[in-house]
Motif scaffolding. Sequence first.
Motif, PDB file in Angstrom:
ATOM      1  N   LEU A   9       0.812  -1.215   0.000  1.00 40.83           N
ATOM      2  CA  LEU A   9       0.000   0.000   0.000  1.00 40.83           C
ATOM      3  C   LEU A   9       0.845   1.264   0.000  1.00 40.83           C
ATOM      4  CD1 LEU A   9      -2.724  -1.014   2.624  1.00 40.83           C
ATOM      5  CD2 LEU A   9      -2.640  -1.511   0.181  1.00 40.83           C
ATOM      6  N   ARG A  10       2.156   1.127  -0.133  1.00 42.64           N
ATOM      7  CA  ARG A  10       3.031   2.294  -0.106  1.00 42.64           C
ATOM      8  C   ARG A  10       3.143   2.961  -1.472  1.00 42.64           C
ATOM      9  NH1 ARG A  10       7.090   2.589   4.283  1.00 42.64           N
ATOM     10  NH2 ARG A  10       6.447   1.147   5.918  1.00 42.64           N
ATOM     11  N   GLN A  11       2.383   2.506  -2.414  1.00 42.61           N
ATOM     12  CA  GLN A  11       2.360   3.129  -3.733  1.00 42.61           C
ATOM     13  C   GLN A  11       0.918   3.536  -4.039  1.00 42.61           C
ATOM     14  OE1 GLN A  11       4.163  -0.509  -5.198  1.00 42.61           O
ATOM     15  NE2 GLN A  11       2.461  -0.771  -6.630  1.00 42.61           N
ATOM     16  N   LYS A  12       0.760   4.487  -4.951  1.00 40.24           N
ATOM     17  CA  LYS A  12      -0.571   5.046  -5.196  1.00 40.24           C
ATOM     18  C   LYS A  12      -1.519   4.021  -5.796  1.00 40.24           C
ATOM     19  CE  LYS A  12       0.548   9.928  -5.451  1.00 40.24           C
ATOM     20  NZ  LYS A  12       0.368  11.189  -6.191  1.00 40.24           N
ATOM     21  N   ARG A  13      -0.990   3.120  -6.575  1.00 41.82           N
ATOM     22  CA  ARG A  13      -1.793   2.005  -7.075  1.00 41.82           C
ATOM     23  C   ARG A  13      -1.267   0.736  -6.428  1.00 41.82           C
ATOM     24  NH1 ARG A  13      -5.427   2.674 -11.091  1.00 41.82           N
ATOM     25  NH2 ARG A  13      -5.346   4.542 -12.388  1.00 41.82           N
ATOM     26  N   PRO A  14      -1.905   0.254  -5.364  1.00 45.37           N
ATOM     27  CA  PRO A  14      -1.400  -0.920  -4.643  1.00 45.37           C
ATOM     28  C   PRO A  14      -1.213  -2.118  -5.577  1.00 45.37           C
ATOM     29  CG  PRO A  14      -3.139   0.131  -3.396  1.00 45.37           C
ATOM     30  CD  PRO A  14      -3.124   0.796  -4.732  1.00 45.37           C
ATOM     31  N   ALA A  15      -0.202  -2.913  -5.268  1.00 46.66           N
ATOM     32  CA  ALA A  15       0.101  -4.092  -6.079  1.00 46.66           C
ATOM     33  C   ALA A  15       0.415  -5.264  -5.166  1.00 46.66           C
ATOM     34  CB  ALA A  15       1.278  -3.813  -7.013  1.00 46.66           C
ATOM     35  N   ILE A  16       0.249  -6.468  -5.690  1.00 51.10           N
ATOM     36  CA  ILE A  16       0.515  -7.685  -4.920  1.00 51.10           C
ATOM     37  C   ILE A  16       2.012  -7.972  -4.938  1.00 51.10           C
ATOM     38  CG2 ILE A  16       0.156 -10.179  -4.863  1.00 51.10           C
ATOM     39  CD1 ILE A  16      -2.649  -9.733  -5.889  1.00 51.10           C
ATOM     40  N   LEU A  17       2.595  -8.142  -3.763  1.00 51.67           N
ATOM     41  CA  LEU A  17       4.010  -8.490  -3.642  1.00 51.67           C
ATOM     42  C   LEU A  17       4.218  -9.999  -3.694  1.00 51.67           C
ATOM     43  CD1 LEU A  17       5.033  -6.024  -0.790  1.00 51.67           C
ATOM     44  CD2 LEU A  17       5.680  -5.871  -3.181  1.00 51.67           C
ATOM     45  N   HIS A  18       3.396 -10.731  -2.957  1.00 56.77           N
ATOM     46  CA  HIS A  18       3.525 -12.190  -2.894  1.00 56.77           C
ATOM     47  C   HIS A  18       2.136 -12.810  -2.848  1.00 56.77           C
ATOM     48  CE1 HIS A  18       7.858 -12.072  -2.019  1.00 56.77           C
ATOM     49  NE2 HIS A  18       7.595 -11.102  -1.159  1.00 56.77           N
ATOM     50  N   SER A  19       2.052 -14.045  -3.319  1.00 61.99           N
ATOM     51  CA  SER A  19       0.832 -14.837  -3.205  1.00 61.99           C
ATOM     52  C   SER A  19       1.196 -16.248  -2.798  1.00 61.99           C
ATOM     53  CB  SER A  19       0.060 -14.863  -4.527  1.00 61.99           C
ATOM     54  OG  SER A  19      -0.366 -13.574  -4.882  1.00 61.99           O
ATOM     55  N   LEU A  20       0.280 -16.886  -2.105  1.00 57.14           N
ATOM     56  CA  LEU A  20       0.464 -18.271  -1.672  1.00 57.14           C
ATOM     57  C   LEU A  20      -0.840 -19.000  -1.938  1.00 57.14           C
ATOM     58  CD1 LEU A  20       2.889 -19.722  -0.346  1.00 57.14           C
ATOM     59  CD2 LEU A  20       1.733 -19.449   1.854  1.00 57.14           C
ATOM     60  N   LYS A  21      -0.763 -20.051  -2.749  1.00 57.37           N
ATOM     61  CA  LYS A  21      -1.966 -20.794  -3.146  1.00 57.37           C
ATOM     62  C   LYS A  21      -1.944 -22.163  -2.499  1.00 57.37           C
ATOM     63  CE  LYS A  21      -5.619 -21.355  -5.937  1.00 57.37           C
ATOM     64  NZ  LYS A  21      -6.164 -22.605  -5.390  1.00 57.37           N
ATOM     65  N   PHE A  22      -2.894 -22.381  -1.575  1.00 55.45           N
ATOM     66  CA  PHE A  22      -3.015 -23.678  -0.905  1.00 55.45           C
ATOM     67  C   PHE A  22      -3.737 -24.652  -1.828  1.00 55.45           C
ATOM     68  CE2 PHE A  22      -1.893 -21.059   2.590  1.00 55.45           C
ATOM     69  CZ  PHE A  22      -1.416 -21.874   3.596  1.00 55.45           C
TER      70      PHE A  22
END
Length: 1120
Positions: free
Chosen positions: A123-136
């Motif tokens: 959320l530190r950027q104006k357009r939030p982006a996903i840093l990591h994902s984990l798929k169970f």
Amino acid sequence: MKKFNIRKVLDGLKEVSSSTPSVQVGPQENHLIQETLQSDHFQLCKTVRHGFPYQPSSMAFDPVQKILAIGTQSGALRLFGRPGVECYCQHESGAAVIQLQFLINEGALVSALADDSVHLWNLRQKRPAILHSLKFSKERITFCHLPFQSKWLYIGTERGNIHLVNVESFMLSGYVIMWNKAIELSTKAHPGPVVHISDNPMDEGKLIIGFESGIVVMWDLKSKKADSRYTYDEAIHSVAWHHEGKQFICSHSDGTLTIWNIRGQGKPIQTITPHGKQPKDGKKPEPCKPILKVEYKTTRIGEPFMILSGGLSYDTVGRRPCLTVMHGKSTAVLEMDYPIVDFLTLCETPYANDFQEPYAVVVLLEKDLVVIDLAQNGYPIFENPYPLTIHESPVTCCEYFADCPVDLIPALYSVGSRQKRQGYSKKEWPISGGNWGQGTQSYPEIIITGHADGTVKFWDASAMMLQVLYKLKTAKVFDRNRSKEDKGSTETSDEDPFAIQIMAWCPESRMLCVAGVSANIIIYRFSKLEVTTEVVQLLEVRMQYELNDIESPDGGEPALPTPGASPQTSGPPSHPSTSSNNSDGGNMPCLKVRSTPLKQSAGYQVDLVVQLVWVSGEPPQQITSLALNSSYGLVVFGNSNGLAVVDYVQKTVVLNLGTVELYGSNDPYQRQPRSPRKTRQPSGGLCDINEGSATSEDRCKSPTSVLMSNSNLQQFYNGGGRGVFLSVCPPRGANPLDHRDNSFSRSRSSSVTSIDKEAREAISSFHFSDTFARKGDSTLTPCLYVGTTLGTVLALALTLPPAGEQRQLQPVILSPTGMLVRLKGSIMRMALLDSTGSMLPPAFEPWFEPNVTADGEEREKVRKRRPVSVSPSTSQDLNESQYAVVCSEKQAKVISLPSQTCIYKHSITEASFILRADVVQMSQGVSLACFCANGHIMTLSVPGLRPLMDVNYLPLTDMRIARTFCFTNLGQAMYLCSPTEVQRITYSQDTCENLQEMLGELFTPVETPEAPNRGFFKGLFGGGAQSLDREELFGEISSGKANRSLAQHIPGPGGLEGMKGAASGVVGDLARARIALDERGQKLGELDERTAAMMTSADCFSKHAHEMMLKCKDKKWYQL
């Protein structure tokens, strides 16, 4: 001579929708206009989304940053800060967001989805982006918990297990809490999914786990075993701690709350049924509905707060959803308008082991967001500053205006501020994080929405924000209490009889005209003074289309009716709403105008009501187009019968013509005479176009034209042969709309077939202008262009009386001057350009206060018509001094005036059709913008009709988008992306480049509050908060590696991995090479370590048998 650049033409031909380039059909040397717009001036991107999150499912709050996050069932993420700071994100999978967890004051957010994936958002950027994902892949996620200032996320699953994830690396820990170790060994049944996880506020080493079946386990993280177990015979929904960590409270499915001592494992120390009736004989209270959530918050002074949702008695049938606030001995039950999705208590401290000091409760409802002030008596709510009331009543039509007069927004705000409700909390809105964007756009923007209950709302849309300015209730004009006789005679009344269908607005004069679904038109003037209208001015109009049996001039006699004595008006103009009892028994409107005095507040005040009445037992046809001109004092509207022109200055109908009479003797169509229909057809409400004939899953296919009795309809056939009626959003001020999302009215194509025995040619668009009325004219005269659904543009010349007193007395005369041009498909938009290619706006009069006490002459001094900007000086320029731009649902043409020759034409689409077209003013020039049913957004140069942009933006899967899509000036556009949300987009390159600056910032540097002081004696003798070294406990060294098959790690586009694809050039190549080398070296290092470990393992166990060695070797490999 202008250079021809083939590359610019080819830019617009990449997609199927632009099938042919523009064709220049006139002599080029006579039409040399230097077009300044190029393809690199256009770029399409989304800007901002406003409104209430559609179908919300979860919520979280950062108490330090003061940011609220809401997840939805479609995978959307909406973030709210201070008023004006909003952000929209979307998970690619589209799965429902089941839980959100902030990394408090870290500028990050964890989202858990119904597809068993967990994502970390930056959320530190104006357009939030996903840093990591984990798929169970093996277990389903049911609950997540992230302790404050911890980097280890607990994830509970449907199988009853708990896994740990490092939020920095998003890697699983080898530490796992298995359900069979947590429960009693003697327990035979599975405890159910994990419904709650939280650590003891005073001891981070103790974790409480709630299972759905009613079992609560206190787990010791260090010893890896259960300390205590608490069993109750009812299912658990939620658990909450007392801040001292000695007690916790559980909510159950039978409407009870149980309070437990952590040292007492047998029974709860207290059982409460907040809404249950207590029997006198000491028996168990009657069961109630489940308490879905409970929160327990303490204060330094006074009693603690116990806040819960649900738990009402089953005998309270029809009672609205409630939030219960228990404070000491008082219990407040707060009723909500919609079901409660979730709620959060806002507290002064983020630390769980301190006095919470709650000050507000955020309640997320299915269709609203309510914030309750806990500090004031009576628990008042805060006034919500967000634009979350767009859907208060379903939106039926929209209009968007950019670059409005600068005094318009303050004027609307001043009258709208008087409409605000009272009784709100006097404190400031508690969700106050983030900073506003530093936008460079300074021009005013206004969005107008029409609603199903007859409401019209004006919104300030400037600077990427949205704020309601003023609300107009048009239903006040009508009598809501109709008698049974009225109801019986007006079968056309549907569930929304006051719904707004089309709106026409003149920003300069502030005149407003709205057309309703019940075949009524209301004309409003803007006033800053309150007034009481004794009698609402009314005109009743009979519009009838009969070619074989014209009994009266009502059907559209070619002779012009005399104003004030026309047969279309019943009674004098000032007469109240009365229906004459004619022999046909049907001269009656669908709605009855109120006959009592109407008190009108400052703002928009009704000036005139026009109603179409029943004719020969038939209801009036749906109004398909509407326009007004304040300079001429005229309003024109049309339907499938024809058109009517109303002089709202004299309150008379000056023209009522059938469509055929507009052609005169030059009618190109062989129309069959027709008699009145035997069956009654509804008046074309917003909901009766295809009642139950289509679902939202129906898709638009290539249209097959089938002409219907209503020329606004065309039938489409999908693959299965099922008919689906669709409706086009005609141009601004001409949109017959349907507030049900699965239908929208379609205009028919221009081909005439044998099926067209009863076809009607409806009026689809209008345009007022000062232009050359006839071919070869040498002077400019006021004109009205009329576009039809068969692709014809017809012209009407206006003869207006002089301004002043004569304007009040002499009639306005309109005379048809013939056909201007014909195109394929229904006419969508018309506009005029001057000889330099600049847009000619229609003439208007400036706004004046209508309620001043002045005589006519003084008032007329203010009402001066705006002079026409085009005044050719030489006779040579006079030959070709204007250009008419006409766009239909298939093609566009540019006509030179007054010669009326077509100099440019362009086939915009063959396989699809245009839903919305607007001639818009860009900062570099004029452009034609189109939205096609196949999802393409296109722009063409004007007057050359060169394709400049063609983007496959949005496949038309939702009819709401087609009904509400609007273009406006300076590269802005909007549409309703859901029943509750407005999506704004831009097609301007300048706006796209400056978008980052205009957007607000969510994360702002804030110091974390100090931890609570343990005190001298607690530090000396113990009893204070016990910390835990989670890294040592959950790290790879002590707990080993997790099972790789349990979950898959997916790097997000917002992290370093995402930068690989974003980088370009030499620097990007070097960076990618360096990252690849680092990754390769890291993998080689890991391989060396594993090889050494395997050799050590082989040496240690070489003395054992071969089978035993393999077994041990496999175990060692698994732990690595």
